[in-house]
Design an enzyme around this catalytic site. Sequence first.
Site, mmCIF file in Angstrom:
data_model
loop_
_atom_site.group_PDB
_atom_site.id
_atom_site.type_symbol
_atom_site.label_atom_id
_atom_site.label_comp_id
_atom_site.label_asym_id
_atom_site.label_seq_id
_atom_site.Cartn_x
_atom_site.Cartn_y
_atom_site.Cartn_z
ATOM 1 N N ARG A 192 -23.586 3.870 -39.849
ATOM 2 C CA ARG A 192 -24.173 5.193 -39.563
ATOM 3 C C ARG A 192 -24.591 5.353 -38.111
ATOM 4 O O ARG A 192 -25.448 6.174 -37.791
ATOM 5 C CB ARG A 192 -25.359 5.480 -40.483
ATOM 6 C CG ARG A 192 -24.991 5.496 -41.953
ATOM 7 C CD ARG A 192 -26.099 6.064 -42.814
ATOM 8 N NE ARG A 192 -25.699 6.054 -44.218
ATOM 9 C CZ ARG A 192 -25.917 5.037 -45.042
ATOM 10 N NH1 ARG A 192 -26.515 3.951 -44.605
ATOM 11 N NH2 ARG A 192 -25.520 5.115 -46.287
ATOM 12 N N LYS A 218 -18.299 13.970 -27.201
ATOM 13 C CA LYS A 218 -17.376 14.429 -28.241
ATOM 14 C C LYS A 218 -16.399 13.305 -28.569
ATOM 15 O O LYS A 218 -15.627 12.872 -27.715
ATOM 16 C CB LYS A 218 -16.612 15.685 -27.785
ATOM 17 C CG LYS A 218 -17.417 16.964 -27.962
ATOM 18 C CD LYS A 218 -16.768 18.167 -27.326
ATOM 19 C CE LYS A 218 -15.693 18.779 -28.168
ATOM 20 N NZ LYS A 218 -15.320 20.145 -27.642
ATOM 21 N N GLU A 278 -7.954 18.193 -14.525
ATOM 22 C CA GLU A 278 -9.283 18.433 -15.109
ATOM 23 C C GLU A 278 -10.359 18.432 -14.013
ATOM 24 O O GLU A 278 -11.360 19.130 -14.113
ATOM 25 C CB GLU A 278 -9.632 17.373 -16.174
ATOM 26 C CG GLU A 278 -8.836 17.457 -17.467
ATOM 27 C CD GLU A 278 -9.395 18.448 -18.516
ATOM 28 O OE1 GLU A 278 -10.287 19.254 -18.192
ATOM 29 O OE2 GLU A 278 -8.895 18.408 -19.668
ATOM 30 N N LYS A 300 -19.358 18.429 -15.481
ATOM 31 C CA LYS A 300 -19.311 18.179 -16.921
ATOM 32 C C LYS A 300 -20.720 17.887 -17.443
ATOM 33 O O LYS A 300 -21.141 18.429 -18.478
ATOM 34 C CB LYS A 300 -18.377 17.002 -17.207
ATOM 35 C CG LYS A 300 -18.231 16.638 -18.681
ATOM 36 C CD LYS A 300 -17.302 17.573 -19.426
ATOM 37 C CE LYS A 300 -17.221 17.286 -20.915
ATOM 38 N NZ LYS A 300 -16.102 16.432 -21.304
ATOM 39 N N GLU A 351 -21.775 22.404 -28.181
ATOM 40 C CA GLU A 351 -20.791 23.471 -28.029
ATOM 41 C C GLU A 351 -21.117 24.695 -28.867
ATOM 42 O O GLU A 351 -20.296 25.166 -29.668
ATOM 43 C CB GLU A 351 -19.366 22.955 -28.372
ATOM 44 C CG GLU A 351 -18.299 23.925 -27.892
ATOM 45 C CD GLU A 351 -16.905 23.298 -27.803
ATOM 46 O OE1 GLU A 351 -16.772 22.069 -27.874
ATOM 47 O OE2 GLU A 351 -15.957 24.074 -27.627
ATOM 48 N N ARG A 357 -20.683 25.470 -23.432
ATOM 49 C CA ARG A 357 -19.728 24.369 -23.325
ATOM 50 C C ARG A 357 -18.284 24.853 -23.453
ATOM 51 O O ARG A 357 -17.353 24.200 -22.980
ATOM 52 C CB ARG A 357 -20.042 23.305 -24.392
ATOM 53 C CG ARG A 357 -19.304 22.005 -24.180
ATOM 54 C CD ARG A 357 -19.932 20.855 -24.957
ATOM 55 N NE ARG A 357 -19.098 19.677 -24.831
ATOM 56 C CZ ARG A 357 -19.488 18.439 -25.109
ATOM 57 N NH1 ARG A 357 -20.706 18.212 -25.525
ATOM 58 N NH2 ARG A 357 -18.666 17.421 -24.962
ATOM 59 N N ASN A 373 -13.163 24.835 -21.621
ATOM 60 C CA ASN A 373 -11.820 25.063 -22.159
ATOM 61 C C ASN A 373 -10.965 25.975 -21.288
ATOM 62 O O ASN A 373 -9.915 26.444 -21.735
ATOM 63 C CB ASN A 373 -11.925 25.651 -23.574
ATOM 64 C CG ASN A 373 -12.508 24.643 -24.546
ATOM 65 O OD1 ASN A 373 -12.252 23.448 -24.427
ATOM 66 N ND2 ASN A 373 -13.305 25.126 -25.484
ATOM 67 N N HIS A 421 -7.172 25.977 -21.597
ATOM 68 C CA HIS A 421 -6.808 25.206 -22.786
ATOM 69 C C HIS A 421 -6.169 26.041 -23.896
ATOM 70 O O HIS A 421 -5.518 25.492 -24.771
ATOM 71 C CB HIS A 421 -8.036 24.463 -23.336
ATOM 72 C CG HIS A 421 -8.387 23.234 -22.533
ATOM 73 N ND1 HIS A 421 -8.685 23.290 -21.182
ATOM 74 C CD2 HIS A 421 -8.473 21.922 -22.867
ATOM 75 C CE1 HIS A 421 -8.963 22.067 -20.742
ATOM 76 N NE2 HIS A 421 -8.839 21.216 -21.744
ATOM 77 N N HIS A 477 -3.092 24.033 -24.854
ATOM 78 C CA HIS A 477 -2.900 23.360 -26.149
ATOM 79 C C HIS A 477 -1.616 23.818 -26.828
ATOM 80 O O HIS A 477 -0.897 23.009 -27.421
ATOM 81 C CB HIS A 477 -4.084 23.650 -27.080
ATOM 82 C CG HIS A 477 -5.270 22.766 -26.836
ATOM 83 N ND1 HIS A 477 -6.515 23.058 -27.334
ATOM 84 C CD2 HIS A 477 -5.385 21.598 -26.154
ATOM 85 C CE1 HIS A 477 -7.360 22.106 -26.969
ATOM 86 N NE2 HIS A 477 -6.705 21.214 -26.242
ATOM 87 N N HIS A 503 -1.284 16.536 -20.947
ATOM 88 C CA HIS A 503 -2.404 17.468 -21.133
ATOM 89 C C HIS A 503 -2.789 18.159 -19.816
ATOM 90 O O HIS A 503 -2.934 19.381 -19.762
ATOM 91 C CB HIS A 503 -3.612 16.721 -21.707
ATOM 92 C CG HIS A 503 -4.827 17.590 -21.885
ATOM 93 N ND1 HIS A 503 -4.893 18.585 -22.832
ATOM 94 C CD2 HIS A 503 -6.030 17.638 -21.222
ATOM 95 C CE1 HIS A 503 -6.069 19.199 -22.753
ATOM 96 N NE2 HIS A 503 -6.777 18.630 -21.786
#
Lengths: 365, 365
Positions: free
Chosen positions: B124, B145, B187, B229, B239, B243, B247, B250, B254, B267
């Site tokens: 956990r 993330k 990025e 960041k 998010e 946040r 993107n 993106h 994507h 990417h």
Amino acid sequence: MMRELTVDLGDRSYPIYIGAGILNDIGALFQKHGIGKGSPLLVVTDEQVAAHYLDQVTGRLGEAGYTAASHVVPAGEKSKSLAMLEQIVATALEAGLDRKSTIIALGGGVVGDLAGFAAASYMRGVRFVQIPTTILAHDSSVGGKVAVNHPLAKNIIGAFHQPEMVLYDTATLLTLPDREVRAGLSEMIKHGLIWDAEFTDWCEANAERLVGLDPEALQYGLYKGCSVKAAVVSQDERENDLRAILNLGHTIGHALEAVGGYNELLHGEAIAIGMVGAAKLSVRLGNPEHIYTVTKRIFQKFGLPVSIPAHLDTDEIMRAMMHDKKFNEGKIVYIVPTEIGQVEINKNVSAEWVRDIVDQLKRED
Amino acid sequence: MMRELTVDLGDRSYPIYIGAGILNDIGALFQKHGIGKGSPLLVVTDEQVAAHYLDQVTGRLGEAGYTAASHVVPAGEKSKSLAMLEQIVATALEAGLDRKSTIIALGGGVVGDLAGFAAASYMRGVRFVQIPTTILAHDSSVGGKVAVNHPLAKNIIGAFHQPEMVLYDTATLLTLPDREVRAGLSEMIKHGLIWDAEFTDWCEANAERLVGLDPEALQYGLYKGCSVKAAVVSQDERENDLRAILNLGHTIGHALEAVGGYNELLHGEAIAIGMVGAAKLSVRLGNPEHIYTVTKRIFQKFGLPVSIPAHLDTDEIMRAMMHDKKFNEGKIVYIVPTEIGQVEINKNVSAEWVRDIVDQLKRED
């Protein structure tokens, strides 16, 4: 009549509703707690519970304007796996669950742990509602510990993910087999033994009503049991210290479950024996004799086992315990009662003493 | 020389260390941050990175008195699976990792996401250290993330789990292939475009030094990129709103990755095209023309693509986008630059406009 209490965890606080027939009010309760109708819900349950209650839950939600998909897993511990998690996530994706969706666990501890971990990890966490349908789950549905098993260890992959609410319909308990009822009450008695002498007395005095599933006794007992769990969790959400007291009886209990191959003793039966063992240890440490006599007497009143089946091997039990718990230089952290309704976290119990207790428990009558 | 900055998240705050050769100081940095020697560590890495740096990491940790086991996964996106998580947990159990242990991600984004989710869910949640070894990972290693993929969707099973620290040794970047260097810098440029016009200017002026892996330029650029960041994540850890600006590029990016089967465009390349598209959309919405000309010029200076390969089908791109993002009544939430170094979250962009932009990007020269 509906009882309500709160698990106090700051901005993660949530209510527990307990009452007979309250599943029929699920739509109103969801609305009250701001669960929106714009995102689909997913009900996770097992085959046995689905047969009794799934239509009721999805039907009531539908009447209230919610869209609820469902995912039914086989009953039993084997469903607590990563493979099952992957299947639930597939259903969630197909049903269009998004970040505002809620996953509902309808069932006992296995379903709660599995659906809870799905809710903790789907899209990095969505909302989660617990609908326990066993007595034992009054314990596991409160506190946010969720997990699946690994082939090498139980509950090893999981999260702390608190539900939005716990909705406990005591009418769902009436279909439980007698042996499961008694075993489930074992955790309720535990909550008295660790925290509340008065509640322990009440449990003993009401053993017959509880075992007979008297609605009023059941609601009160579950309310008090959940209250103790909530109080402990509120003070130590992530099990850094205090929360360990919830493990009274579990050191020996877990070992007995493992050595019995998880089919000889139910969890509640195994920890009943474990709590008698902890009481014996307590007396050995110099605490008053009545801790042992009262503890044993209560479990006997509930028709729960108080001795280790003689064919279970002491060496095997000790090996299972060493595998489950951490021994440091022959010592183990042990939850020991110091009075009825009080326990201590004793870090100085030797493996030898525990072995003696195990041996004595095999001769207990 | 070592640069240091902090991701400010209250009691989950953590430092990012950036410098050439700082992997050699890993033992001292672990000690400084209270990572104890009583519980074993686990280094998760991939085959490619292991060949270069695993011995160095485990060796230095050993010299400092730590016990470090390791788990090596195949390089590539396919390792981000529940099956791999199960294998890592098996290694963790065999190595005796307990609740006080730390899992270390040594590698790029795939390793960071996978090891991070292992750390988030093992028992956990245990501690976690990110050691990024790609330029792209200056983005993914900051912010907590973590996730694995599901056969039906990328990154769908995961958690927010902040590391204890990020240890960024720029010496590990010198072995990267040129194409990956350029794509990784995409990025970094994004972090300027969304937040910091001055840094954007600096990136453009230092394109050649960055692509050539000049140590000083690289350290400064990564420091500034990580700073942006960190600032965004500090204000919106989970998010909920802000946040989303990370993107930029993106939405189209994507879709291009998916339609290209995840092997045509890296990417960073896909989002470079996406950022040029977002700049075009910005101008269409009435913002100044230079947003588009400057954005395109910068990516060209870095040798990154600014147009969609003509053979990729517009219909397929739009379908992939609709699968990835939520369109409500033909509208989509879109990150749109309003100036160099500034973006808005525009909730009113129509699918038709995006389709126009995609068509234009196929004719871009």
